[in-house]
Design a protein around this motif. Structure first.
Motif, PDB file in Angstrom:
ATOM      1  N   GLU A  50      -5.847  10.082   7.538  1.00  0.00           N
ATOM      2  CA  GLU A  50      -5.323   9.300   8.660  1.00  0.00           C
ATOM      3  C   GLU A  50      -4.262   8.315   8.186  1.00  0.00           C
ATOM      4  N   GLY A  51      -4.475   7.739   7.009  1.00  0.00           N
ATOM      5  CA  GLY A  51      -3.513   6.780   6.472  1.00  0.00           C
ATOM      6  C   GLY A  51      -2.129   7.373   6.289  1.00  0.00           C
ATOM      7  N   LEU A  52      -2.074   8.634   5.878  1.00  0.00           N
ATOM      8  CA  LEU A  52      -0.780   9.307   5.738  1.00  0.00           C
ATOM      9  C   LEU A  52      -0.035   9.321   7.070  1.00  0.00           C
ATOM     10  N   LYS A  53      -0.746   9.645   8.145  1.00  0.00           N
ATOM     11  CA  LYS A  53      -0.121   9.669   9.472  1.00  0.00           C
ATOM     12  C   LYS A  53       0.379   8.284   9.858  1.00  0.00           C
ATOM     13  N   PHE A  54      -0.400   7.265   9.542  1.00  0.00           N
ATOM     14  CA  PHE A  54      -0.032   5.906   9.918  1.00  0.00           C
ATOM     15  C   PHE A  54       1.198   5.422   9.149  1.00  0.00           C
ATOM     16  N   ILE A  55       1.334   5.853   7.891  1.00  0.00           N
ATOM     17  CA  ILE A  55       2.534   5.507   7.115  1.00  0.00           C
ATOM     18  C   ILE A  55       3.764   6.120   7.780  1.00  0.00           C
ATOM     19  N   ALA A  56       3.664   7.397   8.141  1.00  0.00           N
ATOM     20  CA  ALA A  56       4.813   8.094   8.731  1.00  0.00           C
ATOM     21  C   ALA A  56       5.196   7.519  10.087  1.00  0.00           C
ATOM     22  N   SER A  57       4.203   7.111  10.862  1.00  0.00           N
ATOM     23  CA  SER A  57       4.484   6.613  12.211  1.00  0.00           C
ATOM     24  C   SER A  57       4.762   5.115  12.246  1.00  0.00           C
ATOM     25  N   GLY A  58       4.419   4.394  11.150  1.00  0.00           N
ATOM     26  CA  GLY A  58       4.541   2.937  11.181  1.00  0.00           C
ATOM     27  C   GLY A  58       3.603   2.348  12.217  1.00  0.00           C
ATOM     28  N   GLU A  59       2.341   2.750  12.129  1.00  0.00           N
ATOM     29  CA  GLU A  59       1.361   2.487  13.174  1.00  0.00           C
ATOM     30  C   GLU A  59       1.195   1.013  13.503  1.00  0.00           C
ATOM     31  N   ASN A  60       1.251   0.169  12.500  1.00  0.00           N
ATOM     32  CA  ASN A  60       1.156  -1.280  12.719  1.00  0.00           C
ATOM     33  C   ASN A  60       1.962  -1.990  11.638  1.00  0.00           C
ATOM     34  N   ALA A  61       1.903  -3.308  11.612  1.00  0.00           N
ATOM     35  CA  ALA A  61       2.715  -4.082  10.661  1.00  0.00           C
ATOM     36  C   ALA A  61       2.348  -3.748   9.217  1.00  0.00           C
ATOM     37  N   PHE A  62       1.060  -3.494   8.955  1.00  0.00           N
ATOM     38  CA  PHE A  62       0.643  -3.177   7.596  1.00  0.00           C
ATOM     39  C   PHE A  62       1.254  -1.853   7.134  1.00  0.00           C
ATOM     40  N   TYR A  63       1.138  -0.828   7.941  1.00  0.00           N
ATOM     41  CA  TYR A  63       1.668   0.470   7.532  1.00  0.00           C
ATOM     42  C   TYR A  63       3.195   0.491   7.526  1.00  0.00           C
ATOM     43  N   GLN A  64       3.802  -0.344   8.340  1.00  0.00           N
ATOM     44  CA  GLN A  64       5.255  -0.472   8.271  1.00  0.00           C
ATOM     45  C   GLN A  64       5.660  -1.057   6.927  1.00  0.00           C
ATOM     46  N   ALA A  65       4.886  -2.036   6.456  1.00  0.00           N
ATOM     47  CA  ALA A  65       5.160  -2.598   5.123  1.00  0.00           C
ATOM     48  C   ALA A  65       4.894  -1.568   4.042  1.00  0.00           C
ATOM     49  N   LEU A  66       3.782  -0.834   4.157  1.00  0.00           N
ATOM     50  CA  LEU A  66       3.429   0.158   3.142  1.00  0.00           C
ATOM     51  C   LEU A  66       4.463   1.285   3.099  1.00  0.00           C
ATOM     52  N   SER A  67       5.101   1.569   4.222  1.00  0.00           N
ATOM     53  CA  SER A  67       6.115   2.628   4.244  1.00  0.00           C
ATOM     54  C   SER A  67       7.378   2.215   3.507  1.00  0.00           C
ATOM     55  N   ARG A  68       7.471   0.941   3.123  1.00  0.00           N
ATOM     56  CA  ARG A  68       8.581   0.485   2.277  1.00  0.00           C
ATOM     57  C   ARG A  68       8.199   0.505   0.808  1.00  0.00           C
ATOM     58  N   GLY A  69       6.951   0.866   0.501  1.00  0.00           N
ATOM     59  CA  GLY A  69       6.491   0.968  -0.870  1.00  0.00           C
ATOM     60  C   GLY A  69       5.322   0.040  -1.148  1.00  0.00           C
ATOM     61  N   SER A  70       4.540   0.377  -2.173  1.00  0.00           N
ATOM     62  CA  SER A  70       3.344  -0.405  -2.511  1.00  0.00           C
ATOM     63  C   SER A  70       3.667  -1.856  -2.814  1.00  0.00           C
ATOM     64  N   MET A  71       4.728  -2.073  -3.602  1.00  0.00           N
ATOM     65  CA  MET A  71       5.051  -3.433  -3.990  1.00  0.00           C
ATOM     66  C   MET A  71       5.543  -4.252  -2.806  1.00  0.00           C
ATOM     67  N   ALA A  72       6.255  -3.628  -1.880  1.00  0.00           N
ATOM     68  CA  ALA A  72       6.697  -4.331  -0.678  1.00  0.00           C
ATOM     69  C   ALA A  72       5.493  -4.820   0.119  1.00  0.00           C
ATOM     70  N   ALA A  73       4.469  -3.972   0.233  1.00  0.00           N
ATOM     71  CA  ALA A  73       3.256  -4.377   0.938  1.00  0.00           C
ATOM     72  C   ALA A  73       2.496  -5.448   0.158  1.00  0.00           C
ATOM     73  N   ALA A  74       2.444  -5.272  -1.179  1.00  0.00           N
ATOM     74  CA  ALA A  74       1.711  -6.234  -2.007  1.00  0.00           C
ATOM     75  C   ALA A  74       2.338  -7.625  -1.949  1.00  0.00           C
ATOM     76  N   LYS A  75       3.644  -7.694  -1.852  1.00  0.00           N
ATOM     77  CA  LYS A  75       4.307  -8.999  -1.765  1.00  0.00           C
ATOM     78  C   LYS A  75       3.937  -9.734  -0.481  1.00  0.00           C
ATOM     79  N   LEU A  76       3.596  -8.973   0.556  1.00  0.00           N
ATOM     80  CA  LEU A  76       3.208  -9.582   1.827  1.00  0.00           C
ATOM     81  C   LEU A  76       1.717  -9.900   1.891  1.00  0.00           C
ATOM     82  N   TYR A  77       0.890  -9.016   1.341  1.00  0.00           N
ATOM     83  CA  TYR A  77      -0.553  -9.127   1.522  1.00  0.00           C
ATOM     84  C   TYR A  77      -1.295  -9.571   0.262  1.00  0.00           C
ATOM     85  N   GLY A  78      -0.641  -9.499  -0.910  1.00  0.00           N
ATOM     86  CA  GLY A  78      -1.303  -9.800  -2.171  1.00  0.00           C
ATOM     87  C   GLY A  78      -1.631  -8.529  -2.921  1.00  0.00           C
ATOM     88  N   GLY A  79      -2.019  -8.680  -4.186  1.00  0.00           N
ATOM     89  CA  GLY A  79      -2.366  -7.508  -4.982  1.00  0.00           C
ATOM     90  C   GLY A  79      -1.209  -6.943  -5.768  1.00  0.00           C
TER      91      GLY A  79
END
Length: 584
Positions: free
Chosen positions: A390-419
């Protein structure tokens, strides 16, 4: 048509103007073709101070001078400004595209501008048309392929269809371009670069011809190379189990990333090994056009449904890197589950490596409570396939703000959420080799941030001494050697056959003696130019970071030596700056 050794023939399609023209790019003895030709075209037509999504940026597909002349000269380089980094980059793919471009009479296709509605570009030796395909909006890669194959049907035996899925349309930073169903321009976001041009697909019909050299020299060389490839056992590994045979050996070396690189060994590796895939799931093997090896392994995925029919059977290609990224990195220990994830990734048009590693970061962040189900929507847990599916689908669709960030790459998401410390990013999401310091540095700083820029993983495995000078010399020289192959657009599996001297002989026999005589100088020129373009388009050598997770890795040689790794990184950065005159 006769190949001219002095210039490359490039079809330039301007989507803004709705026109095409043939360009003659001179000094072929310097740019050779492939990677070198793509770089020369970007230098002339690219716009350094415009972003990757600017429609004026060129999207380039280039073959080499030996494409169509010898076995395994079967690759195409896709050159583009990366949506992932913003920098000049490349991705390489096989399939039928190389020979289709050659038989269409071109050394490269270059596309600029943007179609006014979703379109497909249909190219032949005497034709170039833009077909409007708004009805393909949102269609997956497989459905799109069925529609595209209606174009140029009379040339079906010499035709290639490349296309993007939902991820490319939406501009996911690691969207890929699917090539003839089972091959890909996978890394650095080529699918988004194509989507920026409102192109859903490109069909190339190789409906022309070209002359082969007359005389005994070429015939003898062709026979010599063919026999070396087919009768010496050099390609046995790739034909038999293929690259998935690496799973067990790397696991035994404690160099196989598991669970977002939290460990490098798991006793359950046999469940996703090349041997298991071959015994349980292998359906058939196919080859790229112009290759006698047959290294593309196709697995049979059986999915059960409760409604219309009991079972649906799908054919899914697999290799080592996809199995690592959507198998061990996610803690998945069922070969069928890996195929199910890869099938979904294919449909959506995502790079399987970045998508898998990004989800692995998300799973660890979920495990640590840095993100919750409010962000992920579904449970992302190591070893559980359904959430990742399901996560793969959410990355492709940009399902919410989190997956929109993750669709820019792991580090882009990590800079926003931590980790950030455990984001397994070395320029882009890592390849599957936790072999040690040199590989980590080579990937983090390398031109494409790819495990194929240099054989850093092989250097780690064959060198127990920590010799910085030797490591730097290896990376620079090995990169240049690969540039020769990548400008000829040969398969890197055949680099043992196509060494520099053999390349010179092959070039001379095929009528490209001017390139052969200038090979060393051309290699140095291309290597320097590529780095200059990367730096001019935003690469900051001094800003490269290797996340903390890589200093925590334990391999068969023990814990990573961060002092050694940092010194190799410092020296490699200096060598890049000296070569490209960047970062001053």
């Amino acid at each position: 048509m006769k190949m001219d050794p002095n210039f490359s023939r490039v079809l330039h399609v301007d989507l803004d103007a709705g026109k095409s023209e043939v360009l003659k790019i001179e000094d072929r003895h310097m740019h050779i073709g492939g990677s070198g030709l793509a770089a020369v075209l970007y230098e002339k037509y690219g716009i350094d101070d415009a972003p990757a999504d600017d429609p004026r940026q060129p999207l380039i597909f280039a073959v080499g001078p030996l494409t169509g002349f010898y076995p395994l000269m079967s690759k195409v380089v896709c050159g583009f400004r990366s949506p992932y980094t913003g920098q000049w980059s490349e991705s390489h793919a096989g399939g039928r595209l190389a020979l289709s471009i050659r038989f269409a009479g071109y050394d490269a296709l270059m596309i600029t501008g943007k179609a006014n509605q979703l379109s497909a570009l249909v190219i032949g030796s005497r034709s170039c048309e833009v077909e409007k395909v708004p009805y393909l909006r949102g269609k997956d890669v497989f459905a799109t392929g069925k529609f595209l194959r209606r174009f140029g049907k009379k040339n079906s035996g010499h035709r290639s269809a490349i296309r993007i899925g939902q991820a490319g349309e939406r501009g996911v930073a690691f969207a890929c371009i699917n090539v003839d169903s089972f091959r890909h321009f996978g890394r650095m976001g080529s699918g988004a670069a194509m989507g920026f041009k409102n192109l859903k697909g490109i069909v190339v019909s190789g409906d022309g011809s070209f002359d082969l050299p007359e005389g005994k020299a070429y015939a003898d060389m062709m026979k010599d190379i063919y026999e070396d490839i087919t009768e010496t056992g050099k390609m046995k590994k790739y034909h038999d189990l293929g690259t998935p045979q690496n799973l067990i050996p790397l696991n035994e070396l404690k160099a196989l990333p598991w669970n977002n690189l939290q460990k490098t060994y798991d006793e359950r590796v046999e469940n996703i090994s090349g041997e298991t895939f071959a015994k349980q799931l292998l359906l058939r093997q196919v080859a790229c056009a112009g290759c006698p090896v047959g290294c593309i392994h196709i697995g049979l995925l059986r999915q059960q449904f409760a409604s219309e029919h009991e079972f649906l059977y799908k054919q899914v290609s697999y290799d080592y890197e996809p199995i690592f990224a959507q198998g061990s990195m996610l803690g998945i220990t069922s070969a069928a589950d890996v195929l199910a994830l890869l099938d979904e990734t294919e449909k959506l048009g995502l790079d399987c490596m970045s998508a898998g590693v990004a989800l692995a970061w998300a799973a660890e962040a979920f495990e640590k409570g840095i993100i919750t189900k409010e962000e992920t929507i579904v449970d992302l847990k190591f070893g559980e396939m359904k959430g990742f599916h399901e996560g793969l689908k959410f990355i492709a669709s940009g399902e919410n703000a989190f997956y929109q960030a993750l669709s820019r790459g792991s580090m882009a998401a990590a800079k926003l959420y931590g980790g950030e410390d455990f984001a397994c990013v070395l320029g882009q999401e890592m390849a599957g080799y936790a072999t040690g310091e040199v590989f980590f540095v080579a990937s983090a700083y390398g031109f494409r941030h790819s495990h194929l820029d240099t054989g850093g993983y092989a250097f780690d495995q064959s060198n127990t001494e920590k010799n910085v000078d030797k490591a730097i010399e290896f990376m620079l020289e090995d990169e240049r050697g690969r540039i020769y192959i990548n400008s000829m657009m040969g398969c890197l599996f055949a680099r043992g056959t196509y060494g520099p001297e053999k390349l010179k002989e092959a070039l001379t026999a095929a009528g490209f003696g001017n390139i052969a005589d200038n090979l060393e100088e051309a290699g140095q020129y291309i290597q320097k130019l590529r780095w200059q373009l990367k730096c001019r388009t935003g690469f900051d050598v001094d800003a490269v970071n290797i996340p903390k997770r890589y200093s925590e890795v334990v391999t068969w040689k023990g814990k990573i030596d961060t002092g050694y790794m940092n010194e190799v990184a410092k020296r490699y950065a200096a060598a890049i700056k000296e070569m490209a005159q960047c970062g001053e």
